[in-house]
Structures are given as C-alpha cells and as structure tokens.
Design a protein around this motif. Structure first.
Motif, PDB file in Angstrom:
ATOM      1  N   PRO A 123       0.738  -1.274   0.062  1.00 28.09           N
ATOM      2  CA  PRO A 123       0.061   0.145   0.091  1.00 28.09           C
ATOM      3  C   PRO A 123       0.668   1.278   0.073  1.00 28.09           C
ATOM      4  CG  PRO A 123      -1.022  -1.617   1.682  1.00 28.09           C
ATOM      5  CD  PRO A 123       0.427  -2.140   1.070  1.00 28.09           C
ATOM      6  N   ASN A 145       2.439 -12.241  -4.341  1.00 33.62           N
ATOM      7  CA  ASN A 145       2.153 -10.892  -4.099  1.00 33.62           C
ATOM      8  C   ASN A 145       0.935 -10.338  -4.879  1.00 33.62           C
ATOM      9  OD1 ASN A 145       4.144 -10.735  -1.985  1.00 33.62           O
ATOM     10  ND2 ASN A 145       5.639 -10.299  -3.224  1.00 33.62           N
ATOM     11  N   HIS A 146       0.399 -11.055  -5.949  1.00 31.39           N
ATOM     12  CA  HIS A 146      -0.414 -10.751  -6.985  1.00 31.39           C
ATOM     13  C   HIS A 146      -1.671 -10.072  -6.518  1.00 31.39           C
ATOM     14  CE1 HIS A 146      -2.015 -10.778 -11.023  1.00 31.39           C
ATOM     15  NE2 HIS A 146      -3.316 -10.866 -10.462  1.00 31.39           N
ATOM     16  N   GLU A 147      -2.428 -10.636  -5.343  1.00 32.79           N
ATOM     17  CA  GLU A 147      -3.569 -10.470  -5.015  1.00 32.79           C
ATOM     18  C   GLU A 147      -3.459  -9.318  -4.097  1.00 32.79           C
ATOM     19  OE1 GLU A 147      -7.122 -12.057  -2.288  1.00 32.79           O
ATOM     20  OE2 GLU A 147      -5.739 -13.564  -2.967  1.00 32.79           O
ATOM     21  N   MET A 148      -2.510  -9.078  -3.359  1.00 30.91           N
ATOM     22  CA  MET A 148      -2.400  -7.930  -2.593  1.00 30.91           C
ATOM     23  C   MET A 148      -2.023  -6.749  -3.170  1.00 30.91           C
ATOM     24  SD  MET A 148       0.156  -9.484   0.679  1.00 30.91           S
ATOM     25  CE  MET A 148       1.141 -10.579  -0.440  1.00 30.91           C
ATOM     26  N   ILE A 162      -3.114  -6.189  -6.450  1.00 33.82           N
ATOM     27  CA  ILE A 162      -4.556  -5.794  -6.849  1.00 33.82           C
ATOM     28  C   ILE A 162      -5.487  -5.280  -5.860  1.00 33.82           C
ATOM     29  CG2 ILE A 162      -6.866  -6.556  -7.534  1.00 33.82           C
ATOM     30  CD1 ILE A 162      -4.705  -6.721  -9.904  1.00 33.82           C
ATOM     31  N   GLU A 163      -5.497  -5.667  -4.684  1.00 40.53           N
ATOM     32  CA  GLU A 163      -6.414  -5.042  -3.601  1.00 40.53           C
ATOM     33  C   GLU A 163      -5.928  -3.971  -3.191  1.00 40.53           C
ATOM     34  OE1 GLU A 163      -5.858  -8.320  -0.418  1.00 40.53           O
ATOM     35  OE2 GLU A 163      -7.505  -9.329  -1.405  1.00 40.53           O
ATOM     36  N   ALA A 164      -4.476  -3.447  -3.507  1.00 43.08           N
ATOM     37  CA  ALA A 164      -3.789  -2.130  -2.931  1.00 43.08           C
ATOM     38  C   ALA A 164      -4.367  -0.829  -3.836  1.00 43.08           C
ATOM     39  CB  ALA A 164      -2.512  -2.160  -2.759  1.00 43.08           C
ATOM     40  N   GLY A 165      -5.165  -1.169  -5.048  1.00 46.71           N
ATOM     41  CA  GLY A 165      -5.727  -0.466  -5.736  1.00 46.71           C
ATOM     42  C   GLY A 165      -4.488   0.125  -6.879  1.00 46.71           C
ATOM     43  N   ASP A 204      -8.419 -12.338 -11.709  1.00 46.79           N
ATOM     44  CA  ASP A 204      -8.751 -11.199 -11.132  1.00 46.79           C
ATOM     45  C   ASP A 204      -7.983  -9.812 -11.506  1.00 46.79           C
ATOM     46  OD1 ASP A 204      -6.161 -11.886 -10.568  1.00 46.79           O
ATOM     47  OD2 ASP A 204      -6.320 -11.673  -8.335  1.00 46.79           O
ATOM     48  N   VAL A 249     -10.156  -6.202 -13.163  1.00 49.26           N
ATOM     49  CA  VAL A 249     -10.009  -5.185 -12.541  1.00 49.26           C
ATOM     50  C   VAL A 249      -9.581  -3.891 -13.775  1.00 49.26           C
ATOM     51  CG1 VAL A 249      -8.755  -3.649 -10.837  1.00 49.26           C
ATOM     52  CG2 VAL A 249      -9.394  -5.857 -10.356  1.00 49.26           C
TER      53      VAL A 249
END
Length: 684
Positions: free
Chosen positions: A507, A537-540, A542-545, A578, A582
């Motif tokens: 983040p 680390n891919h999902e994190m 993506i989730e960080a925007g 995913d 996005v």
C-alpha cells in the motif's frame, strides 16, 4: 580560413592541433597568431599549482613574439613572402599545442595528475619551445620590415629557446615523491600521517572538499578513458591517486563546502539546487537535471532527449506554453549546459555527459591497485565509528561520503559492508534531520546493490526501518529512495516474499505512485514489478488499488520510461483473471490501443499486445467485442508481424487469430467459443 579543432572532449595531455589551410592568406594567419599569442599570455594570471617556472618562461617568450607579430601587422600592408607564411604556419601549429599544454597545467581537478606527470609535461614544454626556436631560426627576418629592436628580441628568443632546459622543477619532484611515498604506505597497510597528506594538498593548493572532489571526478573520467585503451600502468596509477584523493576528501576536509546556507545539508540530488533556481536547471518535461539543454523557437529550454520525444510524438507546440512552433530547430544552450556541469561538479552531483559511454562495471569489482584497495579499507574503518558516536554533523558527512563512494563501485560496497557500516546507517533512518535521513537511505540504496549488504540490511531489521521511510519519510526524496531500495532487496526471492507479507509495504508503494514526484513514481512502479515476480503478491497488489493509478500514468505521464514500466506491471497483472477483471473495469483499453497505434517504442508495443492478448484470454467476449470494433487496431497488429520483436510478433499473431475467430462467431450468431488455454502467452 583557418581550420579549427573541436577540443570540447579533448583528453588531457593530448594536443589535437591542426595545420592552417593552405589557402589561408598570410594576413589572416598573422592575425590568428596574434590571437593565439594573446591567449597564451593570458595564462600568466592563471593558477599553476605545478610547472610554475616552465610555464612562466614559455609565456615570457611568447609575449616577445606577440610584440613581433603586432609590429608586422602594423607595418605591413602588402602580402608577406611565401617563406614567411610557411614559418608562420609552423608557429601557428606549435602555439596551438602550447595553449593546450597551459590549459592542462591550469585545469582545476587535474592538479595531482599533472604533478605525477611532471617529467612528461616538462619534456612537452621543452619540445614545443625548441620547435618555436627552429621556426624562428629559418624565418627570413631580412624580408620583414620590423624595427631593429624587435628583430634583436626575436633573435634573442630563438637563441634562448634553443638553450632553455625546461627541466622538472625540484619542488614538483619533491611533491611527486611525497605522493608516491603515501601510496607506498597504503600498499604496506600503513595509515599515512596527516601532516604528510596535508603537505601535498597545500603544495597543490587543494584547500577544500569541493576542490578535492574535482580531482576525484577528473581521475574517474580518466580511468574510464584509459580502461578502453588497455593502458594498465596508467589505470593502476590513476586508481591509486583516486584512492588517495578519496582518502583526503574524507579525512582531511571536515566541511562539505556546498553552496547551501546549511552547512550540514550534504545532498547530491536535485534539491541542492535551491540555492540557485532549480527551474533553470530542470527540464520542464522530465523535471530532471538537463544533460543537453536546447532552446526551441519559443525561447524555452528543454533537455534534448525530452523535447525530441515530444516532437516525434507529433506535438509541434511548446510543451510549456502551448504556443505553435515556427520551427523545429533545436539550438544548443551551451552556456546553461556549462553552468549545470560546473554546479554539479562543485557540489558532487552526478550527471551524465551527453553521448558518454556506460561505465564498465567490471572495472569496479576490484580497486584497480593495492594502494587504492587499502585506501578504501582505511576509509571504511574511519567512517564506521563516526556513524555511531560522531556529532550530528559528523554522522551526516559520514553517511554522505558512503553515499558517494558506494554509488558506482562494487569493491567500495564490499569494504563498507566489511567495516560494519550498515547497522549504524539503519539507525540514522530514524533521524529527525531530513538531510541525515536522506543521506543514510541513499547510502543504503547503493549498498543494497551488493548481495552481502542485502542480507545484512534484512537481518539487522532494516526492512521495517526502510518501510517507515517509504511511508513517513521526512522528504519526498527520502520516500522515493526507499522505494528504490525495496526494488533491490526484492531481487532476492526470500525477501520478495517477506516484503509482500509486511502489511504496509505494497500500500505504501501504491500511495507513492499516486503522490510521488516522477522519480518516486518510477521507483514505486519498478518495485511493484519486482514484487510481482512472486505470484503470492499478485492479489495484494490488486487489492492495494494500483490499477487505476497505473492507467492514470498512461495518460498523464510525459516520461516514456514511466509509461513503459506501468505497461509492464499491467501486463503482469493481466495474466490472471482477477487482474483482467480490474483492468477491464477501468478506461485502460482505449489508452492501450492508442499507445499501440502511436508509440515509437517497440518495448511499449510488445507490452500493449501482451496486455490485450491476456485481456482477451481472460476477459472473453467483453474485451474482444471492444477490440473487434476498433478499426485501427488490426493495422497495428499486422505491422507488428513484420516490424515488432519476435515475441511481439507471436503475440500479435495470436491476437489476430482470436479476433478473427470472434468476428466469425459473431457473424453467425453463435457465442464466442472459449479460448483454448494454450493461447495464453506470458509476458517476459
């Protein structure tokens, strides 16, 4: 006209003099001899740290010749005989070489090198003056109308020039032996006495940190030049002298005499320009220090590489004012370039020269000589305790010196790691002094390029401290340097996982992409790319925007490298469903097609087609419908089949097949078939 040589990039003690054109008139030749002689006489006011007597005698003789030339000019309206022209041509060639020699002897930054070459320089003086004597000896003075007094002076100069010895000055010889003695002490692992070191510096009139730094910069440039020619003896001597001057800069000079009002503000990045006007030195497009400033028709100045990219993109307006250009001619701003180079040289700011070669990094694995190696080892042992128990100013200077010395030398990084400088540097990251924090994180950035230092940084709890600087650094420059440090740490798979598992790491990088300066954005993007090499680390990410921020960079950034890096991260994210979802939820597709159609970068085109292929593979009909309805896309894809890289060509071929298949299915009213898994192509 007389041919002129371009000596802008002339190597020291190289004299690229040129013969005057054969068609040049004797009168023109005479006027140029007067100009050259006056130029040589002007060196009387320059500082000669060495070769004082030889230079003084050479200038004295040229001053007499100047009187002779000026009297000929004033008394001869008619053409001079051909025999005189031939002698004048030889004198013209020799005076050029003498001017170059005097320029080298007074060159700031080359004092220690000229001292160690005192025998060669004295020989050059002797050869040049005797060449002048030979030319005067055959000069038909009887055919030239000058006064008897001047004729006698010229004859006297010729006689004295033949007899002049131009030997090595005994003081120069003693000083050179003093330097060699210190180098021998380094080789024997003996710490030289500061009085002996100071004696050499005083003799050379090197009295400040910045003057010493100029000597180091000059020697560094010479080492690069010599390494390409294989002159190993020169390389070893220059390496030893560079180690000696680095030792002097660190140990002898306590104050970094930058032009900043704050004496403890030892910075080597662009913010040190605040004491002048940073906007005068930064390119309005890239916001970086200009390397090759050029002025366009509106009167505004840009870095050549940036404005060329602007023009090649089809923009024919001034980037700063929007005014239409009346001409695309780029006029070099040599005055501003010299100011930037001088300022950077004075303050230790690294800046690339236009057209300069990349440094041969293999030369930095070893020190170059035993003396240079031991000098650096002694420096590392000298600086380590000052990082721990020194005053605030001493800690700051120590961190700054490590920052400079570790920037381009693998050997130096190993010395600092061995001396134990990493733990105290990590402690300095928590400093409330912005300058100390910046110098400490920059030093750690350079050290993190060395494998052993990576381990020490992480094992000493450095990751948490670096992340604190990334998210809460006292200055934006501290934050962007911290992001770059994470990139180098992420080259180790174990640390890549560790960084991803730290909740605030990703983040904070994404936040820097949104809020940072151009360099900060770039460092954050490439760090994210490094972290994505670990699939976990891919999902994190993506989730960080990150995706909206990267899409915004595609439209707002004027830096081509930042656009390329953003495309690389998006291409990696699009490899998984995913990520595709996005990306399709943003306005990315039109921008990807625009870049594919208009970009001149083969790398950008490859990333774009990789992205589009992944979006079709994972996004199905939604993505293919948009692409299929874009007429200009197919022309770009077919162009890549022949003009793109091999990988881009293969991906373009796959994408064309998918779109044709989708078009056929749509025309028959059937649903688009599921794309076979083997069409999925991973980007590099």
């Amino acid at each position: 006209m007389i041919q002129n040589s371009d000596d802008t990039n002339r190597r020291i003690l190289r004299f690229p003099a040129v013969h005057p054109c054969q068609s040049v008139s004797p009168r023109t030749l005479l006027l140029d001899l007067i100009s050259l002689s006056r130029n040589i006489c002007d060196y009387k006011s320059k500082v000669f740290a060495t070769q004082k007597r030889n230079a003084r005698e050479a200038i004295r003789q040229i001053r007499i010749l100047l009187i002779f030339f000026e009297e000929i000019r004033d008394r001869h309206d008619s053409a001079l005989p051909d025999s005189v022209r031939l002698c004048f041509s030889e004198l013209h060639l020799t005076l050029q070489k003498l001017r170059f020699l005097l320029e080298d002897c007074t060159r700031e930054g080359a004092r220690v090198w000229i001292l160690m070459k005192c025998e060669r320089v004295s020989t050059e003086f002797r050869v040049l003056i005797r060449t002048i004597a030979t030319a005067l000896d055959v000069l038909p003075l009887c055919s030239i109308d000058v006064s008897s007094e001047v004729r006698e002076l010229v004859e006297l100069v010729a006689n004295q020039a033949f007899k002049a010895k131009f030997d090595v000055d005994p003081d120069d010889e003693r000083a050179a032996k003093g330097v060699l003695a210190i180098l021998n002490q380094f080789e024997s692992k003996i710490v030289p006495h500061w009085i002996d070191v100071r004696r050499v510096l005083d003799y050379l009139k090197i009295r400040s940190w910045s003057q010493c730094n100029k000597e180091i910069k000059f020697l560094d440039e010479e080492i690069d030049s010599e390494s390409s020619k294989g002159e190993e003896r020169e390389f070893m001597l220059q390496s030893s002298l560079m180690g000696f001057m680095c030792y002097c800069r660190v140990v002898i000079f306590d104050v970094v005499d930058c032009r900043s009002n704050n004496r403890s503000d030892f910075r080597c990045n662009g913010e040190v320009l605040s004491c002048l006007n940073p906007e005068d030195f930064r390119c309005p497009i890239s916001l970086e220090l200009m390397v090759d400033p050029v002025t366009i028709s509106t009167g505004h100045t840009y870095d050549r590489s940036s404005i060329l990219k602007w023009l090649k993109s089809g923009n024919f307006t001034c980037p700063k004012t929007g005014e239409k250009l009346t001409s695309t001619e780029l006029i070099p701003n040599s005055t501003l370039r010299k100011l930037i180079q001088k300022f950077c040289s004075d303050n230790g700011i690294p800046i690339a020269e236009p057209g300069s070669r990349s440094r041969d990094i293999t030369r930095t694995v070893l020190a170059g000589s035993n003396a240079a190696a031991e000098a650096m080892n002694q420096l590392a042992r000298y600086l380590a305790p000052r990082l721990e128990v020194g005053t605030g100013e001493e800690k700051n200077k120590a961190a700054y010196e490590i920052r400079l010395l570790s920037k381009s030398s693998i050997f130096n990084r190993a010395c600092f790691a061995e001396a134990g400088t990493i733990p105290p540097l990590l402690v300095l990251l928590s400093s409330i002094d912005p300058s100390i924090q910046e110098n400490a994180i920059a030093a750690l950035l350079n050290l993190s390029k060395y494998s052993k230092c990576k381990t020490e940084i992480v094992e000493n709890g450095g990751l948490r401290l670096i992340l604190d600087v990334l998210s809460r650094g006292l200055k934006m420059d501290c934050r962007q340097i911290a992001a770059a440090t994470l990139f180098y740490l992420s080259s180790v798979e174990e640390y890549r996982i560790l960084i991803g598992e730290t909740p605030e790491a990703i983040p904070s990088l994404v936040n820097l992409i949104r809020e940072g300066n151009p360099r900060g954005k770039k460092n954050a993007v490439v760090s994210i790319f490094g972290l994505l090499l670990y699939p976990g680390n891919h999902e994190m990410v993506i989730e960080a925007g990150i995706v909206p921020s990267l899409v915004d960079l595609l439209t707002s950034s004027e830096r081509e490298d930042l656009v390329t890096d953003s495309l690389a991260v998006l291409a990696r994210l699009a490899e998984k469903p995913d990520g595709t979802i996005v990306i399709l939820g943003t306005s990315a597709l039109p921008h990807l097609i625009r870049i594919l159609n208009s970009s001149t970068s083969r790398v950008e085109k490859e990333y774009c087609v990789s992205l589009l292929l992944s979006l079709c593979n994972n996004g199905g009909a939604e993505a293919m419908s948009i692409l299929q309805s874009t007429p200009s896309l197919m022309a770009s894809l077919y162009s890549l089949l022949t003009d793109g890289t091999s990988r881009a060509s293969k991906k373009a071929s796959s994408l064309i097949s998918i779109l044709h298949e989708f078009h056929s299915s749509s025309s028959t009213g059937l649903l688009a078939p599921e794309v076979p898994q083997e069409r999925f192509v991973h980007v590099r």
